[in-house]
Structure formats: structure tokens, C-alpha cells
Design an enzyme around this catalytic site. Sequence first.
Site, mmCIF file in Angstrom:
data_model
loop_
_atom_site.group_PDB
_atom_site.id
_atom_site.type_symbol
_atom_site.label_atom_id
_atom_site.label_comp_id
_atom_site.label_asym_id
_atom_site.label_seq_id
_atom_site.Cartn_x
_atom_site.Cartn_y
_atom_site.Cartn_z
ATOM 1 N N ASP A 143 -9.954 -14.029 28.559
ATOM 2 C CA ASP A 143 -10.868 -14.841 29.355
ATOM 3 C C ASP A 143 -10.188 -15.240 30.660
ATOM 4 O O ASP A 143 -8.952 -15.303 30.752
ATOM 5 C CB ASP A 143 -11.265 -16.102 28.591
ATOM 6 C CG ASP A 143 -12.103 -15.810 27.357
ATOM 7 O OD1 ASP A 143 -12.727 -14.739 27.305
ATOM 8 O OD2 ASP A 143 -12.112 -16.657 26.444
ATOM 9 N N ARG A 144 -10.990 -15.568 31.645
ATOM 10 C CA ARG A 144 -10.475 -15.926 32.964
ATOM 11 C C ARG A 144 -9.435 -17.046 32.896
ATOM 12 O O ARG A 144 -8.389 -16.972 33.539
ATOM 13 C CB ARG A 144 -11.643 -16.346 33.872
ATOM 14 C CG ARG A 144 -11.234 -16.798 35.269
ATOM 15 C CD ARG A 144 -12.453 -17.125 36.114
ATOM 16 N NE ARG A 144 -12.069 -17.668 37.412
ATOM 17 C CZ ARG A 144 -11.719 -16.941 38.467
ATOM 18 N NH1 ARG A 144 -11.715 -15.614 38.366
ATOM 19 N NH2 ARG A 144 -11.381 -17.504 39.607
#
Length: 307
Positions: free
Chosen positions: A141-142
Amino acid sequence: MMSKDLRFKLTFVANEEAAEMRLREFLHLKGISKRTLTATKYDGGLLLVNGIERDVRHVLKSGDEVTILFPLEQPSIGLHATEGPLTILYEDDALIIIDKPPGQSTIPSRDHPDGTVANFVAGKFARDCLPATVHVVTRLDRDTSGIICIAKNRHIHHLLSQQMIHDGFHKQYIAIVEGHVDRSNFMIDAPIGRKEGSIIERMVRDDGQLARTEINVVNRFTVEGQQLTKVALVLLTGRTHQIRVHMQWAGHPLAGDDLYGGKLSLIGRQALHCAAIEFSHPLTGERVRFESDVPLDMSSLIFSRII
């Protein structure tokens, strides 16, 4: 002056057990898929036995040297190759291991079309004159930091994906969760599916996909009156947001994970870091392991006041 052949190449030697075996069967045993053989035949690849071009029906003899030259890959048209910083932990002809900082996406999206790890790796491939698509094996995930594995061609990607399916690819995470977790070692076995009405959130639900996470408490501590626990986690399956969903379901959301109930008062992103990956190298078969230290925002919390 002859130009260098940029096609990815693998060479094998047929042993006695491979004698009288057709080339197709031999390559299948070496992990070469039917799809790859078809692409090799029609898209500019080459099959050689002792330096002579052969087709897949060729019958091998013991001691034959078999070489497969994979077709040149075309970089993805939709992925902009841009220059940018990469922390490279390891690189060889088959793969590249990246240590991703928090706040950077792994691949482009509508909200973040540029500046991703994939953009920068594509830029590196272009700079290195490597005709390859960016094959992301593990994605984060970012706002999750840590290790990402990227294959340099579709065959290596296929081999690593097979390891994931057959439990040969291990990923270990470090997280800071809210509250003091009572149990020291346990496993969460709870299926995960999409949350109704959301395209992003997941939740534990009976009709979800199998999801298993091992949790080991490292230490418990308190920062600014908030009880926290540092945990080490091993993913036994790979569902979207698995750790975040499982820890919320267990009553201990990740610090900073406001999507799943965590508070933002101590850290501005989910306190989750991919600290290690381990797998068998797809070319050598050697077991390899890569590690990454947690970044400053997490380590400053972890070492604040351990009890």
C-alpha cells in the site's frame, strides 16, 4: 561490430534422466510454461540444443546443452519511465529488490499516476537499456513501507508467483498496533472480503477469501498515555489489506490507520513495514532473504518508552 543480444537467456544441461525426452517435456520440468513456449516460438524467441535451433519435438540426449532465448519484452506503453530515487537492496539479471519509503505508491493509479516505484524502475530499465516490462511480484500500500520484489521478465514473475501459490515465498512485517495485545503468539484465521458500499475497504466476513496471519508480540509500551504493542507478523495468505483488517478485527487496529479505526495522533500513516522477504531464487534455487529496518517514524515510537 555485432550488437549485443538483449534477450533474456537460460541454459540447462540434460542429465541421464532427460535422455529420450522431448524438448517440450524437459523445459516444462524446468518451469517453462506452455504460454512461454508459445511466445518464444511466435514472438522472436529461440530454442537451441548444442547451439542448433530446434523445435519442441526434438528428442534430447544425455549431456545436451539446452538454451532458451526469451522474446524481447516491450516496455508498457501506459507506464511512464521517469527518473527518481530508488533504494535498491539487491539486483541481478532476474530481479530487483526495492526498499520503498512510506507515502509512495507501488504502481500508478488514477490518483497517483506518476512518481511510483514502477515509474522509477521503468526509468532505470530505460537507462540501463533493458527491454523489459516492470513485473511487480509483491506490492505494498502507498503508506506501507518496506521491501518490494520486482521481476525483470515474465518468466521470472511466473516462477515467483508459483512460489507464492505453494507457500515458498515468505513475507514478514513489523507493525505498531493500538492497545496492549494480551497473547504473545497466535494466529488469526478469518476470511476477508470487500466491505459493502466501498471499493477500498475490506472486512472479515464469512463469505470472504481464506486469510491467515501469524502474530508474535515483540514488546508492549506506552507513548503519551496511549498503550501500543509492537508485533511481528507473517502472512500465510495475501489478501488486500490483510494485516490491517485482521488487527482491526482482533481489537487492535494499526496506529495511524484511520481507514480501519486507528488514531492519527502519534503517527500520520498506518504503522506497517515489510521488514523481510524470503524465497528460493528462481534461477539458482538458493534460499535468499532480504531485510529492511523500520523507518524513522515507526522506530521513534517503538523506542519511546518500552515497558
